[in-house]
Design a protein around this motif. Structure first.
Motif, short mmCIF file in Angstrom:
data_model
loop_
_atom_site.label_atom_id
_atom_site.label_comp_id
_atom_site.label_asym_id
_atom_site.label_seq_id
_atom_site.Cartn_x
_atom_site.Cartn_y
_atom_site.Cartn_z
N GLN A 146 -16.94 33.14 33.07
CA GLN A 146 -17.99 34.26 33.40
C GLN A 146 -19.24 33.28 34.03
N ALA A 147 -19.54 32.61 33.43
CA ALA A 147 -20.73 31.53 33.72
C ALA A 147 -20.29 30.66 35.23
N GLY A 148 -19.14 30.35 35.36
CA GLY A 148 -18.77 29.71 36.57
C GLY A 148 -18.82 30.75 37.83
N GLU A 149 -18.62 31.82 37.44
CA GLU A 149 -18.37 33.18 38.41
C GLU A 149 -19.79 33.42 38.86
N ALA A 150 -20.83 33.65 37.75
CA ALA A 150 -22.19 33.70 38.01
C ALA A 150 -23.05 32.82 39.04
N LEU A 151 -22.63 31.32 38.74
CA LEU A 151 -23.08 30.27 39.49
C LEU A 151 -22.58 30.40 40.77
N GLU A 152 -21.30 30.62 41.09
CA GLU A 152 -20.93 30.61 42.59
C GLU A 152 -21.54 31.84 43.17
N ARG A 153 -21.97 33.03 42.62
CA ARG A 153 -22.70 33.82 43.19
C ARG A 153 -23.99 33.25 43.51
N GLY A 158 -28.00 31.80 47.81
CA GLY A 158 -28.86 30.68 48.31
C GLY A 158 -29.93 30.09 47.27
N GLN A 159 -29.74 30.73 45.98
CA GLN A 159 -30.71 29.98 45.08
C GLN A 159 -30.31 28.50 44.35
N ILE A 160 -28.92 28.48 44.50
CA ILE A 160 -28.68 27.09 44.30
C ILE A 160 -27.89 26.43 45.18
N ARG A 161 -27.84 25.00 45.31
CA ARG A 161 -26.72 24.45 46.43
C ARG A 161 -25.57 24.00 45.77
N ALA A 162 -25.30 23.61 44.58
CA ALA A 162 -24.09 23.30 43.69
C ALA A 162 -24.53 23.55 42.21
N TRP A 163 -23.47 23.14 41.40
CA TRP A 163 -23.75 23.38 39.92
C TRP A 163 -22.95 22.40 39.37
N GLY A 164 -23.09 22.34 37.95
CA GLY A 164 -22.17 21.41 36.92
C GLY A 164 -22.57 21.98 35.54
N TRP A 165 -22.20 20.92 34.64
CA TRP A 165 -22.03 21.19 33.23
C TRP A 165 -22.38 19.95 32.38
N LYS A 178 -11.64 24.71 39.67
CA LYS A 178 -11.10 25.77 40.51
C LYS A 178 -12.04 26.32 41.39
N PHE A 179 -13.44 26.10 40.92
CA PHE A 179 -14.70 26.74 41.26
C PHE A 179 -15.16 25.74 42.61
N PRO A 180 -15.45 26.14 43.82
CA PRO A 180 -15.72 25.21 44.84
C PRO A 180 -16.88 24.79 44.75
N ASN A 181 -18.03 25.18 44.08
CA ASN A 181 -19.26 24.56 44.05
C ASN A 181 -19.45 23.79 42.83
N PHE A 182 -18.32 23.55 42.01
CA PHE A 182 -18.52 22.75 40.78
C PHE A 182 -18.58 21.25 41.10
N ALA A 183 -19.78 20.57 41.21
CA ALA A 183 -19.86 19.29 41.85
C ALA A 183 -19.78 18.27 40.96
#
Length: 331
Positions: A146-153, A158-165, A178-183
């Protein structure tokens, strides 16, 4: 000497050594114990950040938990007029009471993430966060999904450019690929605590590995002795069970002995002990970005000297590996 690296899947060119902004958050608590690094001088923090930019660092890692927002406020103030020079990383996931400066429960629900990012954007005085990270290191599969889906949104908005953990669980991080913006990830990594499984994943998947505690909570600065004692107002003296290498605020004899055995190897080539320790991180993988903490300009200058000195040579890394293996065998 190459002083920049490509940051994971993003393609961004980022200074190979960044700054961790935990300590500049000042005092706050977790589970009723101090989770900060004592009192802090905000004007000194701002000067240290400006110096870091001058010395070639542009990656700054904060969290809304650090001082329950204070670290982000200081970083935002320091980067006014210089935002285009910086890559801002910050984290979310621990609820907090800013008035009491106390952290609470874990919340990575979609609703909370959208609220948290709005607060961080205000404190950082920016329109977009470059790298937004899940702070709690352990989540259930459903929570993480669920967190990954929210971060992709958030990327789409345009509030974030990429994300991680920020996690040391390589298997859990793998499920985010599998999430395209998990960097990238943020993992604990230093010469006293390796993380080969996560580094292997980062190499395989092209993820950035931000390294928290690259100086082992300051121990690898070489400034500690058996007479050193951290106050209860310092996270290292507060009695948290997850703090390594300190007992009742005192560095353990075992860790001081290990560091002393490594000193000559780490200080080769005119390096300070801290520069050698960071050089180990840089040599450990092409994907690493150590983010040592700081409070003063002196610490920033010492740590960022590792950019000029670069990764430790392969021969030195091999000698260190032999020494660490011998220490483990003899333990």
């Amino acid at each position: 000497m190459t002083t920049t690296r490509i940051f994971g899947r993003t393609g961004w060119k980022v200074g190979a050594v960044g700054l961790g902004c935990w300590a500049i958050g000042g005092e706050f608590t977790l589970d009723g114990r101090s989770d900060g690094w004592g009192a802090v001088d905000d004007s000194q923090s701002v000067r240290a950040i400006h110096l870091a930019l001058e010395l070639g660092a542009n990656l700054f890692d904060s969290a809304d938990a650090y001082g329950t927002g204070h670290s982000e406020e200081v970083l935002g103030a320091a980067l006014q007029g210089r935002r285009d020079q910086a890559v801002i990383a910050t984290k979310f996931g621990f609820t907090y009471d800013a008035e009491r400066r106390a952290l609470g429960a874990v919340d990575v629900s979609s609703r909370y993430i959208h609220w948290a990012v709005a607060q961080s954007l205000k404190r950082l005085k920016t329109d977009v966060i470059d790298f937004y990270q899940i702070h709690p290191g352990t989540l259930g599969d459903h929570e993480a999904e669920q967190a990954g889906e929210a971060l992709e949104r958030l990327v789409e908005k345009g509030q974030i450019r990429a994300w991680g953990w920020s996690t040391d669980d390589a298997a859990a991080a793998r499920r985010m690929l599998k999430f395209p913006n998990f960097a990238g990830v943020q993992q604990e990594l230093n010469i006293l605590h390796d993380g080969p499984a996560m580094l292997s994943l980062c190499a395989e998947a092209g993820l950035a590995s931000m390294n928290r505690s690259p100086l082992a909570m300051g121990l690898l600065s070489g400034k500690f002795t058996s007479a050193s004692r951290m106050a209860a107002t310092d996270v290292r003296g507060a009695g948290h069970p997850w703090v390594r290498h300190f007992e009742n605020g005192v560095p353990t004899p075992q860790v001081l002995s290990r560091i002393e055995a490594l000193r000559d190897l780490l200080t080769q080539g005119g390096r300070t002990l801290a520069q050698g320790a960071l050089g180990w991180n840089l040599a450990r993988s092409a994907n690493t970005f150590p983010i040592p903490g700081f409070k003063t300009e002196e610490q920033v200058r010492d740590n960022l000297g590792a950019l000029e000195k670069g990764p430790l040579p392969a021969a030195t890394m091999a000698e260190i590996q032999k020494l660490l293996h011998a220490q483990t065998e003899g333990a």
